[in-house]
Design an enzyme around this catalytic site. Structure first.
Site, short mmCIF file in Angstrom:
data_model
loop_
_atom_site.label_atom_id
_atom_site.label_comp_id
_atom_site.label_asym_id
_atom_site.label_seq_id
_atom_site.Cartn_x
_atom_site.Cartn_y
_atom_site.Cartn_z
CD GLU A 38 -2.89 1.40 2.20
OE1 GLU A 38 -2.86 0.62 3.16
OE2 GLU A 38 -3.73 2.32 2.08
CG ASP A 113 -1.83 13.99 -0.94
OD1 ASP A 113 -2.75 14.09 -0.12
OD2 ASP A 113 -0.67 13.64 -0.61
CE LYS A 117 -3.73 26.16 -7.35
NZ LYS A 117 -3.04 26.72 -6.19
CG ASP A 149 -11.85 12.50 -2.83
OD1 ASP A 149 -10.75 11.91 -2.69
OD2 ASP A 149 -11.96 13.74 -2.78
C1 LIG Z 1 -4.94 11.95 1.27
S1 LIG Z 1 -3.85 10.93 2.18
C2 LIG Z 1 -4.67 9.33 2.13
C3 LIG Z 1 -4.18 8.41 3.22
C4 LIG Z 1 -4.87 7.03 3.27
N1 LIG Z 1 -4.60 6.28 2.05
C5 LIG Z 1 -6.34 7.18 3.49
O1 LIG Z 1 -7.12 6.87 2.57
O2 LIG Z 1 -6.73 7.58 4.60
C6 LIG Z 1 -2.50 10.68 1.06
C7 LIG Z 1 -1.29 10.08 1.76
O3 LIG Z 1 -0.28 9.83 0.79
C8 LIG Z 1 0.99 10.18 1.37
N2 LIG Z 1 1.91 10.45 0.25
C9 LIG Z 1 1.83 11.44 -0.65
N3 LIG Z 1 2.84 11.38 -1.54
C10 LIG Z 1 3.60 10.31 -1.18
C11 LIG Z 1 4.78 9.72 -1.70
N4 LIG Z 1 5.39 10.23 -2.77
N5 LIG Z 1 5.29 8.63 -1.07
C12 LIG Z 1 4.67 8.12 0.03
N6 LIG Z 1 3.54 8.62 0.56
C13 LIG Z 1 3.01 9.70 -0.03
C14 LIG Z 1 0.68 11.39 2.23
O4 LIG Z 1 1.65 11.58 3.21
C15 LIG Z 1 -0.70 11.03 2.79
O5 LIG Z 1 -0.62 10.37 4.04
#
Ligand SMILES: C[S@@+](CC[C@H](N)C(=O)[O-])C[C@H]1O[C@@H](n2cnc3c(N)ncnc32)[C@H](O)[C@@H]1O
Length: 198
Positions: A38, A113, A117, A149
């Site tokens: 994951e 994320d 943009k 989403d």
């Molecule tokens: C919007 S959160 C969603 C977290 C989880 N999957 C959930 O559904 O609750 C996106 C997560 O991806 C992580 N993330 C973003 N870019 C990343 C990267 N390049 N490598 C590892 N984690 C990353 C962020 O730190 C964040 O915790």
């Protein structure tokens, strides 16, 4: 071309970080040949529940944010799950340091994320280069599961999968396991796509 002192320091920090991560992964995944992976696992809700329900599979979650990984590790310890591992790691660096022989049977990306943009689209985790690397590591028939989403990120991912020679979308595939994540709980609706390694 000569590197600036700042750039050289940054590269040295990155190399040290990758060495530590490589050692941590080698120790934790010694003898493991295949994992459920994951990326961006956040607080680890989904993977902890999945690992508890699938004790025969080795599950590995990564996230950039240390606090989220600590929470995930606490869940793992509380439930005493030897088949579950969380690492604080950036996706690209993690894929670089893993033992070359390690393979993924499934990869899941939940509510990444969206970087809405256009000038930030290159920061999205789903990119052609990512799908290439994932394909190299995934068994034929192994799957990639994506949920968001954000409709534009979902469309972006679907298009990247459709264009990729190694991945095929399965429109009738069943979602492997349902467990609401921290972010899923906040979303009124979301979109899922499943793809299989050809
Ligand atoms: C919007 S959160 C969603 C977290 C989880 N999957 C959930 O559904 O609750 C996106 C997560 O991806 C992580 N993330 C973003 N870019 C990343 C990267 N390049 N490598 C590892 N984690 C990353 C962020 O730190 C964040 O915790």
């Amino acid at each position: 071309m000569e590197l600036s002192a700042g750039h050289a320091r940054e590269l040295a920090k990155q190399a040290a970080r990758k060495d530590t991560l490589r050692e941590d992964c080698l120790r934790a995944l010694d003898g493991v040949e295949r994992i459920v992976f994951e990326a961006g696992c956040g607080h680890g809700h989904w993977l902890t529940a999945y690992a508890a329900a699938h004790p025969e599979q080795c599950c590995v979650g990564i996230d950039l944010i240390a606090r989220r990984i600590r929470k995930a590790q606490e869940k793992c310890s509380k439930r005493n799950l030897p088949n579950l591992h969380f690492f604080k790691a950036e996706l690209g660096e993690f894929l670089e340091i893993l033992a070359p022989s390690l393979r993924f049977e499934m990869t899941i990306l939940l509510f990444p994320d969206p970087w809405p943009k256009v000038r930030h689209h290159r920061r999205r985790m789903v990119q052609t280069a990512f799908l290439d690397k994932l394909a190299e590591r995934t068994y034929s028939g192994g799957c990639f599961c994506f949920r968001s989403d954000d409709r534009t990120y979902f469309d972006w991912t679907t298009e990247h999968l459709q264009m990729h020679p190694e991945w095929g979308i399965d429109p009738t595939g069943d979602w492997p396991y349902e467990r609401e994540t921290y972010f899923q709980k906040m979303m009124a609706q979301y979109y899922s796509v499943l793809a299989y390694r050809r």
